[in-house]
Motif scaffolding. Sequence first.
Motif: not given
Length: 247
Positions: A45-51
């Motif tokens: 994942t690449t977003d802060r929240h690891r979505s």
Amino acid sequence: MSTITFDIVTIFPAMIEAALAEGVVGRAIERRQLDVAIHDLRNFTTDRHRSVDDVPYGGGPGMVMKPEPIFKALDAIEARRGQPLTVLLTSPQGTLFTQAAAERLSGKEHVVLLCGRYEGVDERVRSRVDEEVSIGDYVLSGGELPALVVIDAVARFVPGVVGDEQSVVEESFSRGLLDFPHYTRPAIVGAARVPDVLLSGNHAEIRRWRKRQAVARTLARRPELLETAALDEEERAILEELKGSQP
Ligand code: JD8
């Protein structure tokens, strides 16, 4: 020595890890007859929240697994292993995973297993999937247990994974019959006795009794298996006799 490599993509790596450490499969991994690499989807994942999931287009309940982390994971595996990958998706929409499917997959050098959760994967993931399999008609919470079932069943076909003793015991099921009853010591527990024939030492009688039990159980519990079972002459005779004596 022949080996098979599995790459598993999951959001629950610990679940896979724990199951593969035990028993026949655990030993096969120790002996390097089986090689399993577990990939935590959140690492792609690449977003802060690891979505790894998002709301469904069109609305409705539940979440859907996002395509990009899965594509990134497959790209990374492909880069490491070299093409072409055989990618298996476990899903309730898959074709039934059978003993024949396990045998066929055991001929591959490398298989990628994709484990879904939530309502399943974004439909576009299927463009990277070679086979979609289901382990049976019941509702599970995700694809991890099915992936473990696939690995276990496939691993047993890799030469040397199952000891000689066990493979002989399996003869009846691999020919399409249910197994015969098993007993161990003591000969009497409470009021329950081991059948006399098994204590007789008459191995020809014991073999006949086991065949009869296997055929009778299959007829009672899974009669549809008898349509495709590879019965020998003796088993066919037993079957005809049992059918004749049914109400
Ligand atoms: C993968 C998500 C759960 C499925 C809403 C419950 C296989 N034989 C099988 N039964 N269930 C699965 C399976 C279930 C999965 C996923 C496999 C990913 N779920 C979903 C749709 C309905 N929840 C399976 N192989």
